[in-house]
Design a protein around this motif. Sequence first.
Motif, PDB file in Angstrom:
ATOM      1  N   GLY A   1       0.809  -1.213   0.000  1.00 28.17           N
ATOM      2  CA  GLY A   1       0.000   0.000   0.000  1.00 28.17           C
ATOM      3  C   GLY A   1       0.840   1.259   0.000  1.00 28.17           C
ATOM      4  O   GLY A   1       0.576   2.201   0.752  1.00 28.17           O
ATOM      5  N   LEU A   2       1.886   1.281  -0.825  1.00 30.32           N
ATOM      6  CA  LEU A   2       2.742   2.464  -0.915  1.00 30.32           C
ATOM      7  C   LEU A   2       2.339   3.275  -2.142  1.00 30.32           C
ATOM      8  O   LEU A   2       2.378   2.771  -3.254  1.00 30.32           O
ATOM      9  CB  LEU A   2       4.214   2.053  -1.057  1.00 30.32           C
ATOM     10  N   GLU A   3       1.928   4.490  -1.940  1.00 33.14           N
ATOM     11  CA  GLU A   3       1.536   5.401  -3.034  1.00 33.14           C
ATOM     12  C   GLU A   3       0.330   4.897  -3.818  1.00 33.14           C
ATOM     13  O   GLU A   3       0.019   5.381  -4.899  1.00 33.14           O
ATOM     14  CB  GLU A   3       2.700   5.649  -4.007  1.00 33.14           C
ATOM     15  N   VAL A   4      -0.300   3.886  -3.300  1.00 36.89           N
ATOM     16  CA  VAL A   4      -1.447   3.307  -3.981  1.00 36.89           C
ATOM     17  C   VAL A   4      -2.192   2.520  -2.912  1.00 36.89           C
ATOM     18  O   VAL A   4      -1.586   2.097  -1.925  1.00 36.89           O
ATOM     19  CB  VAL A   4      -0.992   2.394  -5.148  1.00 36.89           C
ATOM     20  N   GLU A   5      -3.490   2.366  -3.089  1.00 38.23           N
ATOM     21  CA  GLU A   5      -4.229   1.641  -2.069  1.00 38.23           C
ATOM     22  C   GLU A   5      -3.791   0.183  -2.039  1.00 38.23           C
ATOM     23  O   GLU A   5      -3.640  -0.435  -3.103  1.00 38.23           O
ATOM     24  CB  GLU A   5      -5.730   1.732  -2.348  1.00 38.23           C
ATOM     25  N   LEU A   6      -3.556  -0.336  -0.846  1.00 42.15           N
ATOM     26  CA  LEU A   6      -3.117  -1.717  -0.705  1.00 42.15           C
ATOM     27  C   LEU A   6      -4.082  -2.661  -1.424  1.00 42.15           C
ATOM     28  O   LEU A   6      -5.289  -2.561  -1.251  1.00 42.15           O
ATOM     29  CB  LEU A   6      -3.039  -2.069   0.781  1.00 42.15           C
ATOM     30  N   ASN A   7      -3.530  -3.515  -2.272  1.00 42.53           N
ATOM     31  CA  ASN A   7      -4.378  -4.422  -3.038  1.00 42.53           C
ATOM     32  C   ASN A   7      -3.585  -5.690  -3.341  1.00 42.53           C
ATOM     33  O   ASN A   7      -2.728  -5.719  -4.219  1.00 42.53           O
ATOM     34  CB  ASN A   7      -4.806  -3.730  -4.339  1.00 42.53           C
ATOM     35  N   GLU A   8      -3.882  -6.718  -2.564  1.00 42.04           N
ATOM     36  CA  GLU A   8      -3.082  -7.946  -2.682  1.00 42.04           C
ATOM     37  C   GLU A   8      -3.291  -8.649  -4.017  1.00 42.04           C
ATOM     38  O   GLU A   8      -2.379  -9.290  -4.537  1.00 42.04           O
ATOM     39  CB  GLU A   8      -3.419  -8.888  -1.521  1.00 42.04           C
ATOM     40  N   VAL A   9      -4.491  -8.527  -4.564  1.00 45.39           N
ATOM     41  CA  VAL A   9      -4.756  -9.184  -5.854  1.00 45.39           C
ATOM     42  C   VAL A   9      -3.904  -8.545  -6.950  1.00 45.39           C
ATOM     43  O   VAL A   9      -3.281  -9.232  -7.759  1.00 45.39           O
ATOM     44  CB  VAL A   9      -6.257  -9.113  -6.193  1.00 45.39           C
ATOM     45  N   GLU A  10      -3.866  -7.197  -6.933  1.00 39.54           N
ATOM     46  CA  GLU A  10      -3.023  -6.495  -7.909  1.00 39.54           C
ATOM     47  C   GLU A  10      -1.549  -6.847  -7.705  1.00 39.54           C
ATOM     48  O   GLU A  10      -0.807  -7.003  -8.667  1.00 39.54           O
ATOM     49  CB  GLU A  10      -3.214  -4.977  -7.773  1.00 39.54           C
ATOM     50  N   ALA A  11      -1.163  -6.930  -6.438  1.00 41.60           N
ATOM     51  CA  ALA A  11       0.237  -7.271  -6.135  1.00 41.60           C
ATOM     52  C   ALA A  11       0.596  -8.607  -6.772  1.00 41.60           C
ATOM     53  O   ALA A  11       1.617  -8.737  -7.448  1.00 41.60           O
ATOM     54  CB  ALA A  11       0.441  -7.326  -4.626  1.00 41.60           C
ATOM     55  N   VAL A  12      -0.280  -9.585  -6.582  1.00 39.43           N
ATOM     56  CA  VAL A  12      -0.027 -10.918  -7.149  1.00 39.43           C
ATOM     57  C   VAL A  12       0.075 -10.839  -8.669  1.00 39.43           C
ATOM     58  O   VAL A  12       0.952 -11.447  -9.286  1.00 39.43           O
ATOM     59  CB  VAL A  12      -1.140 -11.910  -6.733  1.00 39.43           C
ATOM     60  N   LYS A  13      -0.802 -10.034  -9.269  1.00 34.97           N
ATOM     61  CA  LYS A  13      -0.800  -9.909 -10.723  1.00 34.97           C
ATOM     62  C   LYS A  13       0.569  -9.445 -11.239  1.00 34.97           C
ATOM     63  O   LYS A  13       1.115 -10.013 -12.181  1.00 34.97           O
ATOM     64  CB  LYS A  13      -1.897  -8.920 -11.136  1.00 34.97           C
ATOM     65  N   TRP A  14       1.130  -8.427 -10.564  1.00 35.27           N
ATOM     66  CA  TRP A  14       2.412  -7.886 -11.041  1.00 35.27           C
ATOM     67  C   TRP A  14       3.583  -8.769 -10.686  1.00 35.27           C
ATOM     68  O   TRP A  14       4.506  -8.927 -11.475  1.00 35.27           O
ATOM     69  CB  TRP A  14       2.614  -6.459 -10.525  1.00 35.27           C
ATOM     70  N   TYR A  15       3.528  -9.365  -9.505  1.00 34.63           N
ATOM     71  CA  TYR A  15       4.594 -10.315  -9.155  1.00 34.63           C
ATOM     72  C   TYR A  15       4.590 -11.471 -10.152  1.00 34.63           C
ATOM     73  O   TYR A  15       5.632 -11.953 -10.570  1.00 34.63           O
ATOM     74  CB  TYR A  15       4.384 -10.865  -7.747  1.00 34.63           C
ATOM     75  N   ARG A  16       3.395 -11.897 -10.541  1.00 39.85           N
ATOM     76  CA  ARG A  16       3.312 -13.019 -11.471  1.00 39.85           C
ATOM     77  C   ARG A  16       3.965 -12.669 -12.806  1.00 39.85           C
ATOM     78  O   ARG A  16       4.697 -13.471 -13.387  1.00 39.85           O
ATOM     79  CB  ARG A  16       1.855 -13.434 -11.686  1.00 39.85           C
ATOM     80  N   ARG A  17       3.713 -11.449 -13.264  1.00 43.85           N
ATOM     81  CA  ARG A  17       4.300 -11.074 -14.554  1.00 43.85           C
ATOM     82  C   ARG A  17       5.814 -11.032 -14.498  1.00 43.85           C
ATOM     83  O   ARG A  17       6.496 -11.461 -15.425  1.00 43.85           O
ATOM     84  CB  ARG A  17       3.722  -9.739 -15.036  1.00 43.85           C
TER      85      ARG A  17
END
Lengths: 275, 349
Positions: free
Chosen positions: B88-104
């Motif tokens: 949640g740094l500079e953007v609202e914490l969102n674990e689903v989005e986090a997973v999406k980018w880590y996956r890429r």
Amino acid sequence: MKTTPIIYTNPELEQMRQLVARARAQLAALETDYTKEKSRVDAVQAVLFRRLREYYQKRDQLRHTVDYRRKFLASLTHGDRQEGMKAAEDYERAQTQTDQDYEELAAAADKKKNLTAEQEAELTQLWKKLVKLYHPDRFANEPDKLETYSKLTAAINLAKDTGDIELLREIAEDPHGFILRQGWAKLDFSDQEELTQLRRLHETLQKEIATVTESLKSLRASPDYELCQLAEQKPGVLDELAAERVKQLEVENTELELQAERLAKEIKRLDGNAV
Amino acid sequence: MSEKHIFALVRNPARAVEKAAPGAKRVLAGMIADTLALNNAEAKAWFEKGENYRNSKNYTEAFRCYLKAAEQNHIEAQFNVGFAFEHGLEVELNEVEAVKWYRRAAEQEDSVAQYILGKCYYYGTGVEKDLGEAVKWFHKSADHNDNAAQYYLGLCYFYGYGVEKDCVEAARWLRKSAEQNDADAQYYLGYCYNYGEGVEKNYAEAVKWFRKAAEQNRAKAQFYLGDCYYFGRGVAKDYAEVIKWWFKAAEQNYARAQNNLGVCYAKGHGVGQDYTEAAKWFFKAAEQNDNMAQYYLGVCYEYGRGVASNYTKAMEWFHKAAGGGNKDAAKKLAALSTKVSKKVAMNGK
């Protein structure tokens, strides 16, 4: 006291049948993945090709022209007519080849259609049927059947590589009918019942699985795949990149044109008749 | 041509134009390479812009630039964006989005992203918990020699999470990680040697790895190292060392060490006998529901050792310990209850 019932099934044979079935399921899943991904990769390429073809073809032709005029100019300064004629021949050949290459690619791109979601879903069913046709060493001792088998697998592979789902369906639904319509020798695809034959089939299936796995791996490692991923993950990116590339090519082509003109003038100055 | 090769021959991966003239193939490959190079140059420019913003502490702009670069497949940017969403740094914490980018980033073989993606599957954060998937990503990352992933992979093999239990394989991965100085892996490898799980039992090796982890302040390892010194297992008996390591673990609130330290004070092992200290450590462990400590604390209260004698409190602790299955405590509780009720009856007379 109850008597022990007689068991008619051969457990070893049963086990081998199961192994073959499992290998087939695995192969079908892999083939499905490959067809799907390959088809997507090709569709993206076709889009890119259509967007850029004109500019690349022009660039390649201009490059040939510049190259040719340079060589011709050199032949004039050397006073070597033969050298000049050879350059003209090479130029002719290169231009024809380039035009041919682009025609071929255009034809391939035109044939390329995106698979629909339904078609992608259908692939799973199709491959389940298609892998049953896989019997590589079944026809080894019968030349006419082996020929049919080779043609059939070649047809399947071509259909797979071009994403021709209609053809895959035609073969999967009725392989015998397909073979008949082609006027090829008849084939029997039923599983042989002998343990050694099943074992051999299982072995070759395993090898095939390894091959498809490898193909899928190298597909996924290719730049083609990278482009496809990029296009799928960020809609519009392909258009943006193509537009940017067009701009670059326009600049490059203008420069090439100027260069070609300069060379033409130079040649004219040295030899009024040439070019 | 052998019929076996037919599939392989016609297959040939990648392009639709594979069978076309090599010239055509080259043309298309050139187009793709140019386009990707253009994309990568743009992505790199956005990433560098992001780095500049970050260096000048303008995190909002930095995130915006990273996102642009990430969308264009820049691996490091994808990792940064994933991290921003995760925390949640500079953007609202969102674990689903986090997973999406880590996956890429993970799909592009970024080993740290692979490890984090594995952990997301392991704990079920931002994605449905799936130990099989966790193992898959830990494996990829571990193959890139990521020590944290090697530790988790070892753990999965050790307990059979998402993969068939295999202590030999567990020890193999734990060793790789331990040799890269991963303290948690060092502790588990020590454990493997201590109990002969996946490796031949070897107390000296166990001590070696426990010590490495203990020196990195891992409480469990400190406890086990103290234990080895206490019983002279793989190392010469040395109460001073026992106290040293159990004290470190106890200070980190590790209940078993607190209890054992209490025992040392009660028995005068490596320290002067001191019931007050003993009771103090028993109390800390007992509060964390350590069964033995509850029993010992009960004993302290019963006989007034280090605390004022108090039957009610003694019975309270015996009761708790007995509830946790401590049979000695159950006996003590019964005996003390009888004693107390007799006393009450006598007073009543």
